[in-house]
Design a protein around this motif. Structure first.
Motif, PDB file in Angstrom:
ATOM      1  N   ARG A  73       0.825  -1.214   0.000  1.00 41.75           N
ATOM      2  CA  ARG A  73       0.000   0.000   0.000  1.00 41.75           C
ATOM      3  C   ARG A  73       0.860   1.266   0.000  1.00 41.75           C
ATOM      4  NH1 ARG A  73      -2.213  -4.156  -0.309  1.00 41.75           N
ATOM      5  NH2 ARG A  73      -4.336  -4.695   0.328  1.00 41.75           N
ATOM      6  N   LEU A  74       2.027   1.206   0.632  1.00 41.33           N
ATOM      7  CA  LEU A  74       2.910   2.363   0.658  1.00 41.33           C
ATOM      8  C   LEU A  74       3.552   2.628  -0.701  1.00 41.33           C
ATOM      9  CD1 LEU A  74       4.799   2.011   4.072  1.00 41.33           C
ATOM     10  CD2 LEU A  74       2.958   3.600   3.502  1.00 41.33           C
ATOM     11  N   MET A  75       3.806   1.578  -1.448  1.00 47.52           N
ATOM     12  CA  MET A  75       4.513   1.706  -2.722  1.00 47.52           C
ATOM     13  C   MET A  75       3.593   2.003  -3.893  1.00 47.52           C
ATOM     14  SD  MET A  75       7.689   1.451  -2.006  1.00 47.52           S
ATOM     15  CE  MET A  75       8.349   1.270  -3.652  1.00 47.52           C
ATOM     16  N   THR A  76       2.314   1.693  -3.766  1.00 43.65           N
ATOM     17  CA  THR A  76       1.393   1.861  -4.892  1.00 43.65           C
ATOM     18  C   THR A  76       0.284   2.841  -4.542  1.00 43.65           C
ATOM     19  OG1 THR A  76       0.072  -0.040  -4.150  1.00 43.65           O
ATOM     20  CG2 THR A  76       1.828  -0.462  -5.753  1.00 43.65           C
ATOM     21  N   GLU A  77      -0.220   3.505  -5.576  1.00 43.27           N
ATOM     22  CA  GLU A  77      -1.356   4.412  -5.416  1.00 43.27           C
ATOM     23  C   GLU A  77      -2.645   3.599  -5.528  1.00 43.27           C
ATOM     24  OE1 GLU A  77      -1.436   7.571  -4.718  1.00 43.27           O
ATOM     25  OE2 GLU A  77       0.712   8.007  -4.799  1.00 43.27           O
ATOM     26  N   THR A  78      -3.205   3.229  -4.392  1.00 43.80           N
ATOM     27  CA  THR A  78      -4.411   2.412  -4.403  1.00 43.80           C
ATOM     28  C   THR A  78      -5.282   2.767  -3.202  1.00 43.80           C
ATOM     29  OG1 THR A  78      -5.266   0.153  -4.282  1.00 43.80           O
ATOM     30  CG2 THR A  78      -3.185   0.582  -3.168  1.00 43.80           C
ATOM     31  N   ASN A  79      -6.566   2.561  -3.352  1.00 45.97           N
ATOM     32  CA  ASN A  79      -7.510   2.799  -2.254  1.00 45.97           C
ATOM     33  C   ASN A  79      -7.809   1.524  -1.474  1.00 45.97           C
ATOM     34  OD1 ASN A  79      -7.894   5.571  -2.789  1.00 45.97           O
ATOM     35  ND2 ASN A  79      -9.327   5.078  -4.444  1.00 45.97           N
ATOM     36  N   THR A  80      -7.223   0.398  -1.896  1.00 48.42           N
ATOM     37  CA  THR A  80      -7.460  -0.878  -1.234  1.00 48.42           C
ATOM     38  C   THR A  80      -6.800  -0.892   0.137  1.00 48.42           C
ATOM     39  OG1 THR A  80      -7.446  -1.958  -3.400  1.00 48.42           O
ATOM     40  CG2 THR A  80      -7.273  -3.375  -1.454  1.00 48.42           C
ATOM     41  N   LEU A  81      -7.541  -1.307   1.147  1.00 44.45           N
ATOM     42  CA  LEU A  81      -7.006  -1.369   2.498  1.00 44.45           C
ATOM     43  C   LEU A  81      -6.533  -2.786   2.817  1.00 44.45           C
ATOM     44  CD1 LEU A  81      -9.700   0.810   4.305  1.00 44.45           C
ATOM     45  CD2 LEU A  81      -7.432   1.518   3.516  1.00 44.45           C
ATOM     46  N   ILE A  82      -5.937  -2.945   3.975  1.00 43.72           N
ATOM     47  CA  ILE A  82      -5.402  -4.246   4.384  1.00 43.72           C
ATOM     48  C   ILE A  82      -6.551  -5.155   4.829  1.00 43.72           C
ATOM     49  CG2 ILE A  82      -3.952  -5.419   6.073  1.00 43.72           C
ATOM     50  CD1 ILE A  82      -2.197  -2.926   6.142  1.00 43.72           C
ATOM     51  N   ASP A  83      -6.574  -6.376   4.289  1.00 45.36           N
ATOM     52  CA  ASP A  83      -7.586  -7.361   4.662  1.00 45.36           C
ATOM     53  C   ASP A  83      -6.878  -8.644   5.073  1.00 45.36           C
ATOM     54  OD1 ASP A  83     -10.028  -8.443   5.140  1.00 45.36           O
ATOM     55  OD2 ASP A  83     -10.349  -9.105   3.075  1.00 45.36           O
TER      56      ASP A  83
END
Length: 296
Positions: free
Chosen positions: A40-50
């Motif tokens: 998540r830190l390296m990519t531009e995404t809105n996906t959260l940790i699951d």
């Protein structure tokens, strides 16, 4: 008695197996959190940790990290927007100031053709010098914003550091000769090849050479090593360790470099790091050395 002993051993065995499974699942969840967080830190995404785990504590930990990720994403977007607005503002200001500066230069030229007293001529010299410095600052600001905007999309090709360095020195031949500087150049016969952007590398070398011209006491030594490290060194008695430590800061200049905008080495640092290299400076026994390295 033996029956109870076997029952106790069985219970202990079950407890150990249960604990081993629990530890395995916790370690798996921790690994999932670590990998997801790094992604998540390296990519531009809105996906959260699951998580695949149903452990309450681990899911609470993931939920807490997701809260911080949302906040980090908001801060990143705000920074990117502000940075973009700042670059656009600087670009617009640079363009807007060019027209009046050009007009000022034109009128100064006309004044030069008129009869003037010695005092007026001296004042005109001062105005021309300051106007030229302002023009240079505007140009550097414009170039800096362009370099910063395009830094993320630098196309790379396999180039020889030897060739680009020679071309950069040729471009500054007149300036070096005007300052009576004859550079001592040392480079291997074998080509030192790297996958870099040629225009960006030329800009880096040019800015470092320009910096040497400003501060040099009349010498310049350039050494290219086979490992991709380039060292520019010259005597600079007007500098000290504190000033050298700030040379890569934006807009930082020293009193001895009145024509400097303080952006040249900042641009060189930005482009070098963008291409995976490193750059630094050292001051020892009156000698300023700037190190640029592009590892394989």
């Amino acid at each position: 008695m033996e029956i109870w002993l076997w029952v106790l051993i069985g219970l202990l065995t079950l407890c150990i197996v249960f604990l081993l499974i629990k530890v395995y699942l916790l370690r798996k969840s921790a690994r999932e959190i670590e990998e997801a967080f790094a992604d998540r830190l390296m990519t531009e995404t809105n996906t959260l940790i699951d998580l695949s785990s149903r452990d309450r504590r681990m899911r609470e930990l993931a939920a807490g990290i997701n809260v911080q990720l949302r906040q980090l994403r908001r801060e990143r977007l705000r920074f990117q927007q502000g940075d973009m607005e700042l670059k656009e503002a600087i670009t617009n200001i640079s363009h807007d100031l060019r027209t009046p500066l050009t007009a000022i230069c034109g009128y100064l030229e006309l004044l030069r053709k008129e009869e003037t007293t010695e005092a007026v001529a001296r004042y005109l010299d001062v105005i021309e010098n300051r106007t030229e410095a302002l023009k240079q600052l505007m140009e550097e600001l414009f170039r800096y914003t362009i370099a910063a905007s395009s830094a993320e999309d630098l196309p790379c090709d396999e180039i020889a550091l030897n060739d680009v360095l020679e071309e950069s020195l040729s471009a500054y031949y007149a300036a070096l000769k005007g300052c009576r500087i004859t550079p001592e150049i040392s480079m291997p016969e074998q080509k030192v090849r790297r996958c870099l952007n040629k225009n960006a590398l030329s800009r880096i070398f040019g800015n470092v050479i320009s910096n040497a011209i400003k501060y040099s006491a009349g010498d310049l030594r350039i050494h290219l090593r086979e490992n991709g490290e380039i060292i520019f060194s010259n005597h600079a008695p007007s500098l000290d360790e504190l000033e050298v430590g700030k040379m890569f800061d934006r807009f930082y200049t020293v009193e001895t470099a009145k024509s400097s905008t303080g952006l040249g080495l900042s641009i060189a640092k930005m482009l070098t790091e963008q291409m995976g290299g490193s750059i630094g400076a050292r001051y020892q026994e009156g000698v300023l050395s700037i190190y640029i390295s592009f590892p394989e």
